[in-house]
Design a protein around this motif. Sequence first.
Motif, PDB file in Angstrom:
ATOM      1  N   ALA A 253       7.412   9.265   2.403  1.00  0.00           N
ATOM      2  CA  ALA A 253       7.386   8.079   1.540  1.00  0.00           C
ATOM      3  C   ALA A 253       6.121   7.273   1.783  1.00  0.00           C
ATOM      4  CB  ALA A 253       8.620   7.215   1.781  1.00  0.00           C
ATOM      5  N   LEU A 254       5.751   7.109   3.046  1.00  0.00           N
ATOM      6  CA  LEU A 254       4.537   6.355   3.371  1.00  0.00           C
ATOM      7  C   LEU A 254       3.290   7.117   2.941  1.00  0.00           C
ATOM      8  CD1 LEU A 254       3.208   3.910   4.571  1.00  0.00           C
ATOM      9  CD2 LEU A 254       3.438   4.936   6.854  1.00  0.00           C
ATOM     10  N   MET A 274       1.397  -4.440  -6.876  1.00  0.00           N
ATOM     11  CA  MET A 274       2.588  -3.604  -7.024  1.00  0.00           C
ATOM     12  C   MET A 274       2.527  -2.393  -6.102  1.00  0.00           C
ATOM     13  SD  MET A 274       3.663  -1.151 -10.176  1.00  0.00           S
ATOM     14  CE  MET A 274       2.304  -0.104  -9.642  1.00  0.00           C
ATOM     15  N   LEU A 275       1.370  -1.724  -6.066  1.00  0.00           N
ATOM     16  CA  LEU A 275       1.228  -0.531  -5.235  1.00  0.00           C
ATOM     17  C   LEU A 275       1.277  -0.883  -3.754  1.00  0.00           C
ATOM     18  CD1 LEU A 275      -1.593   1.267  -7.273  1.00  0.00           C
ATOM     19  CD2 LEU A 275       0.833   1.873  -7.213  1.00  0.00           C
ATOM     20  N   LEU A 276       0.685  -2.006  -3.384  1.00  0.00           N
ATOM     21  CA  LEU A 276       0.725  -2.433  -1.985  1.00  0.00           C
ATOM     22  C   LEU A 276       2.148  -2.767  -1.539  1.00  0.00           C
ATOM     23  CD1 LEU A 276      -2.492  -4.620  -1.963  1.00  0.00           C
ATOM     24  CD2 LEU A 276      -2.081  -2.655  -0.458  1.00  0.00           C
ATOM     25  N   LEU A 277       2.941  -3.311  -2.451  1.00  0.00           N
ATOM     26  CA  LEU A 277       4.327  -3.603  -2.101  1.00  0.00           C
ATOM     27  C   LEU A 277       5.129  -2.325  -1.868  1.00  0.00           C
ATOM     28  CD1 LEU A 277       5.397  -6.700  -4.205  1.00  0.00           C
ATOM     29  CD2 LEU A 277       5.407  -6.461  -1.736  1.00  0.00           C
ATOM     30  N   ARG A 278       4.839  -1.284  -2.639  1.00  0.00           N
ATOM     31  CA  ARG A 278       5.524  -0.012  -2.374  1.00  0.00           C
ATOM     32  C   ARG A 278       5.097   0.534  -1.015  1.00  0.00           C
ATOM     33  NH1 ARG A 278       9.012   0.148  -3.761  1.00  0.00           N
ATOM     34  NH2 ARG A 278       9.108   0.712  -5.959  1.00  0.00           N
ATOM     35  N   GLN A 279       3.817   0.376  -0.670  1.00  0.00           N
ATOM     36  CA  GLN A 279       3.372   0.786   0.656  1.00  0.00           C
ATOM     37  C   GLN A 279       4.078  -0.035   1.729  1.00  0.00           C
ATOM     38  OE1 GLN A 279      -0.874   1.982   1.696  1.00  0.00           O
ATOM     39  NE2 GLN A 279      -0.841  -0.075   2.534  1.00  0.00           N
ATOM     40  N   ALA A 280       4.222  -1.335   1.482  1.00  0.00           N
ATOM     41  CA  ALA A 280       4.930  -2.186   2.444  1.00  0.00           C
ATOM     42  C   ALA A 280       6.383  -1.754   2.601  1.00  0.00           C
ATOM     43  CB  ALA A 280       4.854  -3.646   1.987  1.00  0.00           C
ATOM     44  N   GLY A 287       9.705   1.215  10.111  1.00  0.00           N
ATOM     45  CA  GLY A 287       9.769   0.289  11.233  1.00  0.00           C
ATOM     46  C   GLY A 287       8.412  -0.230  11.659  1.00  0.00           C
ATOM     47  N   ASP A 288       7.399  -0.079  10.799  1.00  0.00           N
ATOM     48  CA  ASP A 288       6.039  -0.526  11.117  1.00  0.00           C
ATOM     49  C   ASP A 288       5.886  -1.986  10.685  1.00  0.00           C
ATOM     50  OD1 ASP A 288       3.364  -0.913  11.520  1.00  0.00           O
ATOM     51  OD2 ASP A 288       2.682   0.628  10.110  1.00  0.00           O
ATOM     52  N   LYS A 289       6.302  -2.905  11.560  1.00  0.00           N
ATOM     53  CA  LYS A 289       6.305  -4.322  11.220  1.00  0.00           C
ATOM     54  C   LYS A 289       4.897  -4.837  10.949  1.00  0.00           C
ATOM     55  CE  LYS A 289       7.576  -8.856  13.104  1.00  0.00           C
ATOM     56  NZ  LYS A 289       6.195  -9.364  13.112  1.00  0.00           N
ATOM     57  N   SER A 290       3.942  -4.525  11.822  1.00  0.00           N
ATOM     58  CA  SER A 290       2.587  -5.055  11.649  1.00  0.00           C
ATOM     59  C   SER A 290       1.930  -4.483  10.395  1.00  0.00           C
ATOM     60  CB  SER A 290       1.731  -4.767  12.886  1.00  0.00           C
ATOM     61  OG  SER A 290       1.654  -3.373  13.136  1.00  0.00           O
ATOM     62  N   GLY A 291       2.126  -3.191  10.154  1.00  0.00           N
ATOM     63  CA  GLY A 291       1.562  -2.589   8.943  1.00  0.00           C
ATOM     64  C   GLY A 291       2.172  -3.176   7.695  1.00  0.00           C
ATOM     65  N   CYS A 292       3.489  -3.388   7.717  1.00  0.00           N
ATOM     66  CA  CYS A 292       4.170  -3.994   6.572  1.00  0.00           C
ATOM     67  C   CYS A 292       3.654  -5.405   6.325  1.00  0.00           C
ATOM     68  CB  CYS A 292       5.671  -4.011   6.817  1.00  0.00           C
ATOM     69  SG  CYS A 292       6.626  -4.734   5.468  1.00  0.00           S
ATOM     70  N   ALA A 333      14.281  -7.506   4.621  1.00  0.00           N
ATOM     71  CA  ALA A 333      15.638  -7.055   4.917  1.00  0.00           C
ATOM     72  C   ALA A 333      15.602  -5.753   5.704  1.00  0.00           C
ATOM     73  CB  ALA A 333      16.425  -6.882   3.627  1.00  0.00           C
ATOM     74  N   ASP A 334      14.730  -4.818   5.300  1.00  0.00           N
ATOM     75  CA  ASP A 334      14.636  -3.540   6.003  1.00  0.00           C
ATOM     76  C   ASP A 334      14.119  -3.719   7.429  1.00  0.00           C
ATOM     77  OD1 ASP A 334      15.582  -2.245   3.789  1.00  0.00           O
ATOM     78  OD2 ASP A 334      13.625  -1.509   3.110  1.00  0.00           O
ATOM     79  N   LEU A 335      13.307  -4.759   7.632  1.00  0.00           N
ATOM     80  CA  LEU A 335      12.789  -5.040   8.973  1.00  0.00           C
ATOM     81  C   LEU A 335      13.755  -5.900   9.795  1.00  0.00           C
ATOM     82  CD1 LEU A 335       9.032  -5.751   8.150  1.00  0.00           C
ATOM     83  CD2 LEU A 335       9.942  -3.785   9.394  1.00  0.00           C
ATOM     84  N   ARG A 336      14.956  -6.147   9.249  1.00  0.00           N
ATOM     85  CA  ARG A 336      15.989  -6.955   9.915  1.00  0.00           C
ATOM     86  C   ARG A 336      15.483  -8.365  10.195  1.00  0.00           C
ATOM     87  NH1 ARG A 336      16.889  -1.736  11.388  1.00  0.00           N
ATOM     88  NH2 ARG A 336      19.049  -1.008  11.229  1.00  0.00           N
TER      89      ARG A 336
END
Length: 431
Positions: A253-254, A274-280, A287-292, A333-336
């Motif tokens: 996915a990434l 839009m594309l950056l949000l899909r990457q995020a 689980g890549d908090k800093s990258g997100c 939400a996915d990053l809790r």
Amino acid sequence: MRDERGWTYQDVVDIAARPTRRSADRRKAWKWEHWGVEPDAESQAALAAELGIPIREVHRIGWPGWLPDGNPVRTGFPWTRAGTLQSLDDTLEHAMLDRRGFMKLGGEALTVLAGQWLAEDPEPVAAALAGGRIDAQLVADLEDGLPRLRRLEARLGGPRARHLLAAELDTVTSVLKEASYTDPVGQRLLRLGAELARLAGWSSFDAGLHSAAQRYWTAGLRAAHTAGDRALGANILKSLSLQCCDHGLVAPALDLAATAVEGAGDVTPRTRAMLLLRQARAQAACGDKSGCDRSLSEAETQMARAATTDDDPAWLEYFDPAEFHAQTATCYADLRRPRLAEVHFTTALGLMPPAKGRDLATYTIQSARTHIALGDADHAVHLLERAVPMITAAPSQRNAARSAAARAELPFTAQDPKVQHLDQLLATLAV
């Protein structure tokens, strides 16, 4: 399935027996195939592992529905006009009959496909020489139907809209194959076919028909490439990335989302946001908090630069401030990080128009799950009750499944009066 792979009955039982080293009597496979005998759980798990089918799909769909059929999703067509037409033909032949609820193409195959899309240069669209002449006005008339189709798909839901979209794609493919036209007209027809394939893929995805979605999207990616429309191709890769996320294939996915960002070309700020949000989203799933956080920050910067005077593609109309906040909330939400998520969900739901019923249902359910994480289960029940009529109005297998998952997270038993009405409502939805 055996015929496609050239397996004998003995091959099948050998694969099924390999993990447990049990006896491998070929008569077992004969009974499975001819007597309606269902293999035990261990045999099914071994076969699924060999075939690349996730075990959760084995449990969800059941025997023998999870077995791949004899029509794999083909991706080996040339990156040419001829290869695109072959891909569209193959998709139209199989997609509407493909009722599989799992992905036939695994993450590695999709990553390879995305790499080819990024590396291959589109060739000029050679004008067709046979058939009646198609002029720019007729193409414009065909294009005029796209806004209506987008609205219908969003309001009716994927299960209802996919037949209409397949028929429209069939018409455009027939024109591409049988008519004559200039190179510019041919490019517009290919772009139209790519967008119809994207929409048909999305409607199939929404209906839970994931193999059909892959067929449409891989053909649409090739059509967008042949048309020279990098942004549209990136948008299709974005959809494939989301599908991988839904199936737990977070690394592919990434890869797909990052390839979409890299290969989109010179796009408008809103398109890049839009594309950056899909990457995020994919980074959050990994689980890549800093990258997100970096992707979210850059997306916010791009969104702030967006202007109503920008020449945004027509398919980007859905990506408004409400969608921006909803996607941002989903990342949190996915990053809790439920408190941040709920701030953005509240903003999104306040901005979203009633006409976007399916999206309202999606993010109402997501907001309910966030309230559960925050310890406010009573309000979560209220939100889920609100979502049910939205799903009924715009049927969506994904939203029905989300509702069931949210219900499972509630800290109430079926006998608790707080959820008895909710359970009655949810029972009306087909998951």
